[in-house]
Structures are given as C-alpha cells and as structure tokens.
Design a protein around this motif. Structure first.
Motif, mmCIF file in Angstrom:
data_model
loop_
_atom_site.group_PDB
_atom_site.id
_atom_site.type_symbol
_atom_site.label_atom_id
_atom_site.label_comp_id
_atom_site.label_asym_id
_atom_site.label_seq_id
_atom_site.Cartn_x
_atom_site.Cartn_y
_atom_site.Cartn_z
ATOM 1 N N PHE A 193 -5.548 0.815 -10.550
ATOM 2 C CA PHE A 193 -5.078 1.780 -9.559
ATOM 3 C C PHE A 193 -4.651 1.029 -8.301
ATOM 4 C CE2 PHE A 193 -6.219 5.924 -11.349
ATOM 5 C CZ PHE A 193 -7.063 5.549 -12.380
ATOM 6 N N SER A 194 -3.418 1.270 -7.862
ATOM 7 C CA SER A 194 -2.945 0.618 -6.651
ATOM 8 C C SER A 194 -2.065 1.573 -5.857
ATOM 9 C CB SER A 194 -2.184 -0.665 -6.973
ATOM 10 O OG SER A 194 -1.035 -0.369 -7.733
ATOM 11 N N GLY A 195 -2.047 1.377 -4.548
ATOM 12 C CA GLY A 195 -1.236 2.215 -3.678
ATOM 13 C C GLY A 195 -0.240 1.376 -2.910
ATOM 14 N N SER A 196 0.892 2.006 -2.565
ATOM 15 C CA SER A 196 1.930 1.326 -1.798
ATOM 16 C C SER A 196 2.674 2.360 -0.971
ATOM 17 C CB SER A 196 2.896 0.589 -2.727
ATOM 18 O OG SER A 196 3.546 1.529 -3.583
ATOM 19 N N LYS A 197 3.518 1.844 -0.094
ATOM 20 C CA LYS A 197 4.280 2.747 0.765
ATOM 21 C C LYS A 197 5.556 2.042 1.181
ATOM 22 C CE LYS A 197 2.550 3.752 4.774
ATOM 23 N NZ LYS A 197 1.559 4.226 5.774
ATOM 24 N N SER A 198 6.673 2.809 1.184
ATOM 25 C CA SER A 198 7.954 2.274 1.618
ATOM 26 C C SER A 198 8.787 3.411 2.180
ATOM 27 C CB SER A 198 8.677 1.608 0.440
ATOM 28 O OG SER A 198 9.943 1.127 0.848
ATOM 29 N N GLY A 199 9.250 3.235 3.414
ATOM 30 C CA GLY A 199 10.049 4.276 4.039
ATOM 31 C C GLY A 199 9.273 5.572 4.155
ATOM 32 N N SER A 200 9.833 6.652 3.632
ATOM 33 C CA SER A 200 9.191 7.960 3.742
ATOM 34 C C SER A 200 8.423 8.343 2.479
ATOM 35 C CB SER A 200 10.239 9.036 4.054
ATOM 36 O OG SER A 200 11.198 9.087 3.023
ATOM 37 N N THR A 201 8.118 7.374 1.644
ATOM 38 C CA THR A 201 7.430 7.660 0.380
ATOM 39 C C THR A 201 6.246 6.725 0.162
ATOM 40 O OG1 THR A 201 9.509 8.405 -0.624
ATOM 41 C CG2 THR A 201 7.703 7.857 -2.116
ATOM 42 N N ALA A 202 5.110 7.321 -0.195
ATOM 43 C CA ALA A 202 3.954 6.558 -0.655
ATOM 44 C C ALA A 202 3.856 6.730 -2.165
ATOM 45 C CB ALA A 202 2.676 7.062 0.008
ATOM 46 N N ALA A 203 3.214 5.798 -2.819
ATOM 47 C CA ALA A 203 3.105 5.867 -4.272
ATOM 48 C C ALA A 203 1.746 5.390 -4.746
ATOM 49 C CB ALA A 203 4.209 5.036 -4.931
ATOM 50 N N LEU A 204 1.275 6.046 -5.785
ATOM 51 C CA LEU A 204 0.091 5.614 -6.517
ATOM 52 C C LEU A 204 0.574 5.094 -7.865
ATOM 53 C CD1 LEU A 204 -3.049 5.534 -6.942
ATOM 54 C CD2 LEU A 204 -2.804 7.810 -7.978
ATOM 55 N N THR A 205 0.228 3.867 -8.181
ATOM 56 C CA THR A 205 0.623 3.257 -9.449
ATOM 57 C C THR A 205 -0.615 3.024 -10.293
ATOM 58 O OG1 THR A 205 2.543 2.199 -8.417
ATOM 59 C CG2 THR A 205 1.794 1.317 -10.539
ATOM 60 N N ILE A 206 -0.549 3.468 -11.535
ATOM 61 C CA ILE A 206 -1.646 3.253 -12.474
ATOM 62 C C ILE A 206 -1.102 2.392 -13.608
ATOM 63 C CG2 ILE A 206 -3.447 4.341 -13.865
ATOM 64 C CD1 ILE A 206 -2.831 6.971 -12.324
#
Lengths: 108, 119
Positions: A61-74
């Motif tokens: 499980f990892s999280g990231s963010k770029s511009g106006s969007t955050a994301a959870l990646t599994i």
C-alpha cells in the motif's frame, strides 16, 4: 463545501496493481489520508499524510500526490484487498474533515 | 493494546435522542481527541464532529450543528456523542475514531454502533 472526487469502482485481477484516485481543488496543499473498509467492519487507516504507512500496513500500500489528484496504489493485489477505500482531508474553510465518496475495489 | 470500544446498538423513535459512548484503553486518553463518523446503509462515510478530551475544543459538521453534543470523561476514558431530534435519516452506523486534532489521521476506530430510528 470542499469536495473530494473518487471513482465509484475499480477492478483488478490478482497480482496486478490497483490505483485509486482522489481529486480535489487545492489538494496539493492538504494532507491526504486513506482508509480501507471491508464489509461489516470499521475503517482502517492505510496511508497517512499523503504517503506514510502506519505500523502493520503492508508495503504493498502506497500513497502519492500530483497536482490536484492524490492516489492510493496497491501492488500485487490479493483477494483480501477487496474493500471500499476512502480518501480524507482536513479543510480549514468549511467542515474541517471531508471524506471522498469512496471507491469499491473488486478483485476479479 | 490501543482499543476503542463503543456501546451497543440502539433503536429509537423519531424525535427522540440517542447517546453513544466510546471507551478508550491502552494509551493516554488526554493526548488525543475523537471524531465521530457515521455511515448510512449502503452509503459512504460522513464526518459529524470532533472533540478534544478536555472538552475545550469542538468542531461540528454544519448540517448537524445544534443537534449534536459531544463530551468526554477523563476519569473513565470515555467519549460520548448525543444526537437529538432523530429522524429516519439518522439511521446509520456511528463510529468514534481517535484523532489527535481534526487535521490529523483517525488512527484507531471503534467497532461501530448501529442506531435505528423507526416508528
């Protein structure tokens, strides 16, 4: 009020990578939290402060963010990852705590 | 271990009030506040309110302001949420979650309390 937008559903096959997005105006300057909720259970924090993993949460499980969007990646998705996932931020201008609408992850 | 245990399910008539409790253990109660979150059947999470454990600081969702009261009792490490003038729209599972401040993570959740409003 502040709005966080999530896709209603994401489908992935076992072993693949799932990416769940969370869009919001000015999300770039906010800390984003992600929660996993399995059917009939309480939510569990899986990512804190955009990308920090709490103790006991798998490295997949990892999280990231770029511009106006955050994301959870599994990564390397397992059947046990099937759940609803919610993003959440703190907004000082409106209701302080805001949740996204949730994304149902289906492992097909 | 760190744990938050909520009170049992409630069934209420429209117009009544409900009080849900949340007992904490395994950590220093005074170092954290609590948020209350509800989930209507088949719906997403809805934040309701946050309270500090000294009761000095509180934040409420605008739509509930005036109907909800939150308190904490440091002698028993218990937080309470009372919701008044219940309608069927208040039927939901209510969760308490440990949260140091409204700007931080909800890192420990209670098991949930089902509140059913029905005539």
């Amino acid at each position: 009020s502040y709005v966080l937008t999530q896709p209603p559903s994401v489908s992935v096959v076992p072993g693949a990578t799932a990416r769940i997005t969370c869009g919001g105006d000015t999300i770039g300057i906010k800390s984003v939290y992600w929660y996993q909720q399995k059917p009939g259970q309480a939510p569990v924090l899986v990512v804190s402060d955009d990308s920090a993993r709490p103790s006991g949460i798998a490295e997949r499980f990892s999280g990231s963010k770029s511009g106006s969007t955050a994301a959870l990646t599994i990564s390397r998705v397992e059947a046990g990852d099937e759940a609803d996932y919610y993003c959440q931020v703190w907004d000082s201008d409106h209701d302080p705590v805001v949740f996204g609408g949730g994304t149902k992850l289906t492992v097909v | 271990q760190v744990e938050v245990v909520q009170s049992e399910a409630e069934v209420k008539r429209p117009g009544a009030s409900v009080k849900v409790s949340c007992k904490a253990s395994g950590y220093s109660f005074s170092n954290y506040g609590f948020s209350w979150v509800r989930q209507a059947p088949g719906q997403g999470l809805e934040w309701l309110a946050w309270v500090s454990t000294n009761n000095a600081n509180k934040n409420y969702a605008r739509k509930l302001q005036g109907r909800v009261t939150m308190t904490t009792d440091t002698s028993t490490s218990t937080a309470y949420m009372e919701l008044r003038s219940l309608t069927s729209d208040d039927t939901a599972v209510y969760y308490c979650a440990r949260q140091r401040y409204p700007s931080t993570a909800m890192d420990v959740w209670g098991q949930g309390t089902t509140v059913t409003v029905s005539s």
